[in-house]
Every structure is written in C-alpha cells, then in structure tokens.
Write a protein that holds these residues in place. Structure first.
Motif, PDB file in Angstrom:
ATOM      1  N   SER A 139      -1.651 -20.541  -3.868  1.00  0.00           N
ATOM      2  CA  SER A 139      -0.598 -21.342  -4.477  1.00  0.00           C
ATOM      3  C   SER A 139       0.682 -21.274  -3.647  1.00  0.00           C
ATOM      4  N   THR A 140       1.415 -22.378  -3.662  1.00  0.00           N
ATOM      5  CA  THR A 140       2.651 -22.404  -2.881  1.00  0.00           C
ATOM      6  C   THR A 140       3.778 -21.702  -3.627  1.00  0.00           C
ATOM      7  N   ASN A 141       3.534 -21.488  -4.918  1.00  0.00           N
ATOM      8  CA  ASN A 141       4.566 -20.812  -5.701  1.00  0.00           C
ATOM      9  C   ASN A 141       4.794 -19.390  -5.164  1.00  0.00           C
ATOM     10  N   GLU A 142       6.050 -19.096  -4.825  1.00  0.00           N
ATOM     11  CA  GLU A 142       6.351 -17.820  -4.176  1.00  0.00           C
ATOM     12  C   GLU A 142       6.030 -16.612  -5.045  1.00  0.00           C
ATOM     13  N   ALA A 143       6.363 -16.722  -6.350  1.00  0.00           N
ATOM     14  CA  ALA A 143       6.106 -15.601  -7.253  1.00  0.00           C
ATOM     15  C   ALA A 143       4.613 -15.337  -7.363  1.00  0.00           C
ATOM     16  N   ASP A 144       3.843 -16.439  -7.481  1.00  0.00           N
ATOM     17  CA  ASP A 144       2.389 -16.290  -7.566  1.00  0.00           C
ATOM     18  C   ASP A 144       1.839 -15.650  -6.297  1.00  0.00           C
ATOM     19  N   GLN A 145       2.398 -16.106  -5.190  1.00  0.00           N
ATOM     20  CA  GLN A 145       1.917 -15.574  -3.911  1.00  0.00           C
ATOM     21  C   GLN A 145       2.179 -14.071  -3.829  1.00  0.00           C
ATOM     22  N   ARG A 146       3.362 -13.690  -4.283  1.00  0.00           N
ATOM     23  CA  ARG A 146       3.718 -12.263  -4.228  1.00  0.00           C
ATOM     24  C   ARG A 146       2.793 -11.454  -5.137  1.00  0.00           C
ATOM     25  N   PHE A 147       2.529 -12.045  -6.310  1.00  0.00           N
ATOM     26  CA  PHE A 147       1.659 -11.373  -7.271  1.00  0.00           C
ATOM     27  C   PHE A 147       0.261 -11.186  -6.672  1.00  0.00           C
ATOM     28  N   ASP A 148      -0.232 -12.259  -6.048  1.00  0.00           N
ATOM     29  CA  ASP A 148      -1.562 -12.194  -5.440  1.00  0.00           C
ATOM     30  C   ASP A 148      -1.595 -11.153  -4.321  1.00  0.00           C
ATOM     31  N   ARG A 149      -0.493 -11.153  -3.549  1.00  0.00           N
ATOM     32  CA  ARG A 149      -0.432 -10.221  -2.422  1.00  0.00           C
ATOM     33  C   ARG A 149      -0.454  -8.773  -2.938  1.00  0.00           C
ATOM     34  N   MET A 150       0.299  -8.543  -4.021  1.00  0.00           N
ATOM     35  CA  MET A 150       0.346  -7.195  -4.593  1.00  0.00           C
ATOM     36  C   MET A 150      -1.009  -6.789  -5.137  1.00  0.00           C
ATOM     37  N   ALA A 151      -1.676  -7.755  -5.798  1.00  0.00           N
ATOM     38  CA  ALA A 151      -2.983  -7.448  -6.385  1.00  0.00           C
ATOM     39  C   ALA A 151      -3.984  -7.110  -5.287  1.00  0.00           C
ATOM     40  N   GLU A 152      -3.917  -7.886  -4.225  1.00  0.00           N
ATOM     41  CA  GLU A 152      -4.849  -7.643  -3.125  1.00  0.00           C
ATOM     42  C   GLU A 152      -4.563  -6.281  -2.490  1.00  0.00           C
ATOM     43  N   ARG A 153      -3.264  -6.023  -2.265  1.00  0.00           N
ATOM     44  CA  ARG A 153      -2.864  -4.757  -1.644  1.00  0.00           C
ATOM     45  C   ARG A 153      -3.255  -3.576  -2.530  1.00  0.00           C
ATOM     46  N   PRO A 190       9.557   7.088   1.643  1.00  0.00           N
ATOM     47  CA  PRO A 190       9.416   6.560   0.277  1.00  0.00           C
ATOM     48  C   PRO A 190       9.604   5.040   0.195  1.00  0.00           C
ATOM     49  N   ASP A 191      10.540   4.497   1.000  1.00  0.00           N
ATOM     50  CA  ASP A 191      10.714   3.036   1.008  1.00  0.00           C
ATOM     51  C   ASP A 191       9.444   2.382   1.540  1.00  0.00           C
ATOM     52  N   PHE A 192       8.914   2.989   2.583  1.00  0.00           N
ATOM     53  CA  PHE A 192       7.704   2.455   3.205  1.00  0.00           C
ATOM     54  C   PHE A 192       6.530   2.456   2.207  1.00  0.00           C
ATOM     55  N   PHE A 193       6.395   3.557   1.433  1.00  0.00           N
ATOM     56  CA  PHE A 193       5.288   3.622   0.457  1.00  0.00           C
ATOM     57  C   PHE A 193       5.384   2.453  -0.522  1.00  0.00           C
ATOM     58  N   LEU A 194       6.607   2.233  -1.018  1.00  0.00           N
ATOM     59  CA  LEU A 194       6.771   1.165  -2.014  1.00  0.00           C
ATOM     60  C   LEU A 194       6.530  -0.202  -1.391  1.00  0.00           C
ATOM     61  N   ASP A 195       6.984  -0.382  -0.135  1.00  0.00           N
ATOM     62  CA  ASP A 195       6.737  -1.656   0.542  1.00  0.00           C
ATOM     63  C   ASP A 195       5.237  -1.893   0.701  1.00  0.00           C
ATOM     64  N   VAL A 196       4.533  -0.834   1.067  1.00  0.00           N
ATOM     65  CA  VAL A 196       3.079  -0.982   1.253  1.00  0.00           C
ATOM     66  C   VAL A 196       2.433  -1.360  -0.085  1.00  0.00           C
ATOM     67  N   ILE A 197       2.814  -0.649  -1.145  1.00  0.00           N
ATOM     68  CA  ILE A 197       2.208  -0.915  -2.462  1.00  0.00           C
ATOM     69  C   ILE A 197       2.544  -2.328  -2.935  1.00  0.00           C
ATOM     70  N   ASN A 198       3.793  -2.753  -2.692  1.00  0.00           N
ATOM     71  CA  ASN A 198       4.207  -4.086  -3.164  1.00  0.00           C
ATOM     72  C   ASN A 198       3.769  -5.207  -2.237  1.00  0.00           C
ATOM     73  N   GLY A 199       3.132  -4.845  -1.125  1.00  0.00           N
ATOM     74  CA  GLY A 199       2.700  -5.878  -0.177  1.00  0.00           C
ATOM     75  C   GLY A 199       3.880  -6.456   0.572  1.00  0.00           C
ATOM     76  N   ASP A 200       4.968  -5.656   0.690  1.00  0.00           N
ATOM     77  CA  ASP A 200       6.178  -6.187   1.330  1.00  0.00           C
ATOM     78  C   ASP A 200       6.349  -5.734   2.776  1.00  0.00           C
ATOM     79  N   THR A 201       5.312  -5.131   3.356  1.00  0.00           N
ATOM     80  CA  THR A 201       5.475  -4.669   4.745  1.00  0.00           C
ATOM     81  C   THR A 201       5.549  -5.876   5.656  1.00  0.00           C
ATOM     82  N   ASP A 202       6.458  -5.845   6.619  1.00  0.00           N
ATOM     83  CA  ASP A 202       6.624  -6.990   7.516  1.00  0.00           C
ATOM     84  C   ASP A 202       5.450  -7.136   8.465  1.00  0.00           C
ATOM     85  N   GLN A 203       5.043  -5.963   9.021  1.00  0.00           N
ATOM     86  CA  GLN A 203       4.011  -6.066  10.055  1.00  0.00           C
ATOM     87  C   GLN A 203       2.651  -6.386   9.450  1.00  0.00           C
ATOM     88  N   ASP A 204       1.792  -6.969  10.255  1.00  0.00           N
ATOM     89  CA  ASP A 204       0.420  -7.194   9.796  1.00  0.00           C
ATOM     90  C   ASP A 204      -0.292  -5.863   9.846  1.00  0.00           C
TER      91      ASP A 204
END
Ligand SMILES: Nc1ncnc2c1ncn2[C@@H]1O[C@H](COP(=O)(O)OP(=O)(O)OP(=O)(O)O)[C@@H](O)[C@H]1O
Length: 673
Positions: free
Chosen positions: A328-342, A281-295
């Motif tokens: 964007s260098t803004n971390e929040a924006d980057q995270r948002f973009d990463r989540m949207a892409e994921r 379950p942690d892994f699922f959420l990491d994948v959805i949030n774009g928070d997985t460490d590995q490429d």
C-alpha cells in the motif's frame, strides 16, 4: 535430593551466574536471588477480545544489573510486574521461580519495588520517610537505635547526606531535587536490604545527568551482589554500558535475551549492523521498528526464506492480494507492514539463536528440578513472610506519620475550623436569643435545627479527599507489606476526625447553642452536642465510603453530595413523612438528618411551653404554644426517654455502618495491576 543439597546447588548456580554474567566482580557473600521465568503468558480481555501482552516468554535474571528494554507497549512494565508478583493472576500462566522455588504468597513484601511515579510523603523529610519504612518493615525486636543506624547507612549509600533533613516537598512546597527524590524512593525499598530490587523506568522524567547518577547508584548496589531488575525505555550509552543482562521485548515476545553488551554483536550476526557513533539502545529500537536506514545484509537463511515466499505467492492468488495490500502507498500502513515483517524476522532469528539456546540451558535444569520436587512431594514452599510488626505497633507508627502530616500541612484543619466558626456566628446572629414568642418559637427552633444539620453534614464533604489523595502511597505500602488495611484506615480516620471534625464541632456547638438561646439546661446542651458529634461521624462515614470507592475526586464528591441532599429531603421538615407513600418514605430510615432532626426536636420541644402576650385583632391576648403538640403533629413519639435515645442509637448505627462500608471498600480496592 535433600532440601540441603538443593540449597547448595542453588548457591552454586547463583555464584556461577554472577561470575559468568556480570561485567564487574560481585561480592560472593549475600548474593541476590536468581529469578527464572518459564513460558510466561499474560493476556487480558479488552472489549470482550483477548489481548496477548506477554507471549510465552522465558529467561533468567541474577545478581547484577538486569535491564528490560523495548519499544513503547512492548510489554516491559508488564514483564517487570509479573516477575515482582504484582500482576493480577487472572490471565497469567507460566512459572516465576525465585532461586528455583515458587514465589511465596507475599513475595511482594520481601523484595523492593520502586514505582515509576515517586511514592514518598512530601511533608516528611528524607530521613523521616526512611525511618518510617524502617519502623514498619523491620521487626519490632530491632531496636530504634539499630533502625536509626540502618537509615543512616542507607542515606550514606545513596548519597543523601546533604538533604537528609530536608522535606521531600509537595505540590505547594518545593523540596528536594528529582534525583534526590528518586534516590529517596530507592532508599525506602532498600531499608530491608531486599535480595531483589525491581524498578519501573527509574530514569523516566529525569535529566540525563540525574538518570546517570541513579543508574550508577544501582550499579553500586548490584556490585554488592543484589539482583537489580528494571524496565527502561531508551537509555543513553553511558547508562547502557552499565547493564549486565538485557531482555529485549517487542509485542510481548523476546527479541533478544542475554549479555547486554553482546546484543550489538548478536544483531550484527543476523544482518543488522550498527553505524559508528550510534547509541546501541537507539539502534535496537530502530531495528525493532524497522527504522534502520541501511539495508539489511543478506544471510543464507534470507535466501531460503525469499524462495519460499516466491513459491507461496505464485501458488496463491489470495497471497497476491495480500502482497498488493502490504505494498500500500499509505505511509502508516507501510510502516506497520515493515514493523510486522521485522518483528517476524527478529523473533525467528532469536528463537534459532545460540543465545536462546544458552538461556534454555540455564533455565531448563531449574524448572526440571522444581517439577521433580513437586512430583516427589519434596517441594518446600518458601517461607511466607508475614508483617514485621503487630497491629498496635503499626497503628502507632502510621498514626504518628498521619499526625505529623497534618501538623506540617495544617491548612485544611485551620480552614475547616474557621469555616465552622463563621457558620456558628452567622447562625447564632440570625437566630440570636429566639426566646419564647408563641408565634415563632417553634418555627425558629426547627428552622435553626435544619440549618445546623445542613451546614454540618455538607461541611464533612472535605473528607472525600481522604483516601483519594494518598491512594498510590497506600496501595504501594499495603501491597509491599508495610501495614494492614485496618491500620491505615484507623490511622487516617482518627487523624482526620480529631483535628478536622471534633474540634470544629466543639467550637460550633458551644457558640450556636448559647447564642441561639436554646433550653438552659446542662443535660440538654450535652445531648445537643452528642447529636452533632454523631451526625459528624455518620456524615464523615458517607464521605469516607465515597472516597474509598472512587478514585476521581469530582465523582466521589458529587455522589456524597447527592446522598446528603436525599437525606435532607427525608429529614422531616421539607416534606411530611407521615403522608408520604410507604414505598418512598422508607428512605427516612437511612437519613442521618431524619434521626438528628427528631433528636434535636425532642431535646428542645418535649414538654416545652412558649407563652406570651400577643396582639390578635388589635387586642393583647395571652397565648401559649405547646412543643409537644408539634412533636405529635409530626409523628415524633415522646412518651419515654427511649424515644430520644433510639434516635441516638440509630445515628450510631448509621455511623458504624458507613464506616464499615468505607473500610470494606478500602479492603476491596484493586491493588494488583
Ligand atoms: N490491564 C491491561 N489492559 C489492557 N491492556 C493492557 C493492560 N496491561 C497492559 N496492556 C497493554 O499491553 C501492552 C504492554 O504494556 P506495558 O505497559 O507492559 O508496555 P511497556 O513496554 O512498559 O510500555 P511503555 O514503555 O509505554 O510503558 C500495551 O499495549 C498496553 O496497553
């Protein structure tokens, strides 16, 4: 196709579902329902803008453990509520079919629904709470002994034997543990042996062992063939491995739907591999949030997508700008973009996956059959289940619980009586035996009437909490078909009115009347008492109406106080209503104190003469004051008996009016989410 062959086909579908989707063998008798949902869209208006909460989702849940998971705000609770028929139909489209048929109008009362927050009466024991559910939800023809047997069986099933006779506990009194509380909630829903049990985040707020024990209990119920559907945020592995089927939602869209234990394999197949020792379950959420460490491992589809993207970028300068922005260098924006892409990657992958095709294969025939039956006019609406019991029986049970609740929590009633007692003694002492001195006889009398009414009316502000405190319980029980709104209203009003209003008024009247030394006449005393009772009913009505309208105590309290204050001004003592402009003086017709003040003045002053020797310019003069003169001066008619009784009738009318208003507000209260 005949309805019979439909039923046989549906039974086959349920059996096929149970044998292919459950990890554990399920009893083939008494199988829970198959709930399929087709193209569900749910949107709400937020600040005049449409917000999509569920976006065209489809799937199927059957006997076994069915989990709805996803990140916060992903739409888990909304999806659960839609399936349970508890969402406001405005903004909702698509089909939810129960065993291939449309939900009956009161599906809510046929299935069990355990809310995230505990909905149990804290002053009652576990057994009493379950017995209440049995008495209102099982038909009247089921004997008390049979209901008792059912309660004992549920207690055993849920492992609640050791705390069956312990009170659940309130904010003031410690009761059973959080796990026992949750199990008691589940038990209340299990009493009717519902084919489907919904639970909104059943493990939230519980420690991991308690959460585990609750989930094992659900598994036990699932193994007996029940369809258990629940939303859950991030369970630990020992809980996750109990799930049969999973619906993974993010931003209201399906990221995965299928066998729960195959989800890891599915994500691996689209390039997201779980690390060893990681919790799925942690892994699922990491994948959805774009928070997985590995490429992510590259798949051939990725290469195609990348090429397409590069071409598009070269063709459009607008796209270039967009790309720069997303870098964007803004971390929040980057995270948002990463989540949207994921999110887009996962959505596309699921839509193209064999898992999605398998779900479609399962649900399409169900919807096609349903549409065919609707087109041919042979669709039979599932029988709408009405209340299990008649009005009188419901009233008896609900009043019994309300009475027990008051007896076990007598503080408010005791304090109310003591406060009235003190008030009566204080008023009686200040105006002790006011007598017949013409200089003060009338002034003291009207003064004490005003004071009595002031204390009485404002004393009823304690009724404001009546419908606020138990609002979640009432909404849940009413929507789940426990009892009618009118039953709850009557039970609450009587249980509040008799011990907390009537008893104090009896004590109050008896003390003040004789201490003050008002007219020595039994009829006058009973008329005085009647006025006070009618004032109590009417002013409680105002407090009940405020209580049923607002769910914040402070607001309800303030508005009720404001009404009482206005009514006081228009009583007729603080301002002469006869000289007031008509556009303003009409408010007196809505003033409880106006009619009550008139009535008390008429009872005491009509025909009364107060005579005594008084000193005027150092001479003793025999002087009289006429009560009737005061009445005339203040525009109070006293030619006939009716002049008194019409004030009583007006008070009764106000009481009935405010009580009706509070019932209507309770009836209109928004009960769907
Ligand atoms: N009636 C509503 N009005 C406005 N927004 C709503 C309404 N109902 C749900 N939402 C929004 O829809 C989204 C999904 O809500 P929902 O409660 O279903 O999510 P969830 O996955 O259960 O979240 P959580 O895990 O935080 O409980 C959230 O962003 C929520 O704010």
């Amino acid at each position: 196709m005949s309805p019979n062959s439909d039923a046989v086909e549906m039974e086959d579908r349920r059996l096929a579902y149970a044998s292919s989707h459950s990890q554990e063998p399920i009893a083939s008798t008494n199988l829970g329902s198959l709930i399929s949902f087709h193209n569900i869209n749910y949107e709400v208006m937020v600040k005049k803008q449409k917000k999509v909460i569920l976006d065209n989702i489809s799937g199927i849940f059957g006997p076994g453990m069915n989990a709805i998971m996803g990140p916060t705000g992903g739409g888990k609770s909304s999806c659960l509520d839609v399936l349970a028929g508890r969402k406001d139909p405005a903004g909702l489209s698509g089909y939810v079919l129960i065993d291939g048929q449309k939900q009956p109008p009161n599906f809510k009362s046929m299935c069990g629904y355990v809310l995230q927050d505990d909905i149990v009466m804290g002053t009652l024991t576990v057994k009493e709470n379950l017995m209440f559910s049995a008495q209102v939800r099982l038909a009247e023809k089921v004997t008390v002994e049979q209901k008792n047997q059912r309660v004992i069986r549920v207690i055993k099933e849920l492992g609640l034997q050791t705390c069956a006779n312990t009170r659940v506990g309130t904010e003031f009194v410690r009761g059973i543990s959080s796990s026992e509380r949750k199990r008691c909630n589940i038990g209340i829903e299990m009493i009717t042996l519902p084919p489907v049990l919904f639970l909104d985040e059943p493990t939230t707020g519980l420690d991991s062992n308690t959460a585990s024990s609750v989930c094992k209990l659900l598994l036990k119920l699932a193994k007996r063939g029940r369809t258990i559907i629940f939303s859950i945020h991030q369970p630990r592995y020992s809980i996750f491995k109990l799930f049969d089927r999973l619906l993974l939602l993010a931003r209201g869209e399906v990221m995965y739907h299928g066998d729960a234990q195959a989800a890891v394999h599915y994500l691996d197949s689209i390039g997201f591999s779980i690390e060893e020792m990681n919790n799925p379950p942690d892994f699922f959420l990491d994948v959805i949030n774009g928070d997985t460490d590995q490429d992510r491992k590259r798949t051939p589809e990725d290469d195609d997508e990348e090429n397409e993207k590069t071409e598009n970028i070269a063709q459009s300068s607008e796209a270039n700008k967009h790309l720069n922005k997303s870098q964007s260098t803004n971390e929040a924006d980057q995270r948002f973009d990463r989540m949207a892409e994921r999110f887009n990657v996962l959505l596309k992958a699921y839509n193209q996956s064999e898992y999605n095709q398998r779900v479609q294969k399962e649900i399409d025939p169900i919807l096609n059959d349903y549409n065919a039956r609707v087109a041919s006019g042979t669709e039979q609406q599932l029988k709408a289940v009405d209340y299990s019991n008649g009005w009188g029986h419901q009233l008896k049970i609900v009043s019994g619980r309300a009475g027990l609740n008051i007896m076990r929590n007598p503080m408010t009633s005791v304090v109310q009586t003591v406060v009235m007692l003190i008030q009566a003694v204080v008023v009686g002492t200040i105006y002790f035996q006011i007598g017949g001195n013409p200089l003060n006889a009338i002034q003291d009398r009207v003064g004490v009437f005003f004071l009595i009414l002031l204390g009485l009316v404002f004393g009823n502000l304690s009724s404001v909490e009546l419908f606020i405190k138990e609002r979640p319980i009432f909404i849940h029980e009413n929507i789940s078909g426990f009892y009618r709104v009118s039953v709850y209203f009557m039970a609450k009003v009587f249980s509040d009115f008799l011990p907390r209003r009537m008893v104090p008024v009896v004590v109050y009247s008896a003390i003040t009347y004789w201490m003050i030394g008002l007219r020595v006449d039994a009829a006058a005393f009973f008329e005085f008492f009647l006025v006070l009772i009618l004032v109590t009913i009417a002013s409680s009505g105002v407090a009940f109406a405020a209580s049923a309208t607002f769910n914040v105590f402070a607001i309800a309290n303030m508005l009720a106080s404001m009404c009482f204050l206005l009514m006081n001004i228009f009583a007729g003592l603080l301002v002469n209503l006869n000289t007031m402009p008509v556009w303003l003086s009409w408010i007196k017709y809505l003033s409880i104190q106006h009619y009550a003040f008139n009535a008390l003045s008429l009872i005491e002053l009509k025909g009364a003469q107060f005579c005594a020797n008084v000193t005027v310019e150092e001479e003793l003069v025999y002087t009289c004051t006429n009560g009737s003169d005061y009445l005339t001066l203040n525009g109070m008619q006293f030619d006939s008996e009716w002049d008194l009784w019409r004030n009583m009738v007006a008070l009764t009318g106000l009481g009935l009016g405010f009580m009706t208003l509070s019932y209507l507000q309770l009836f209109r209260m928004k009960k769907l989410k």
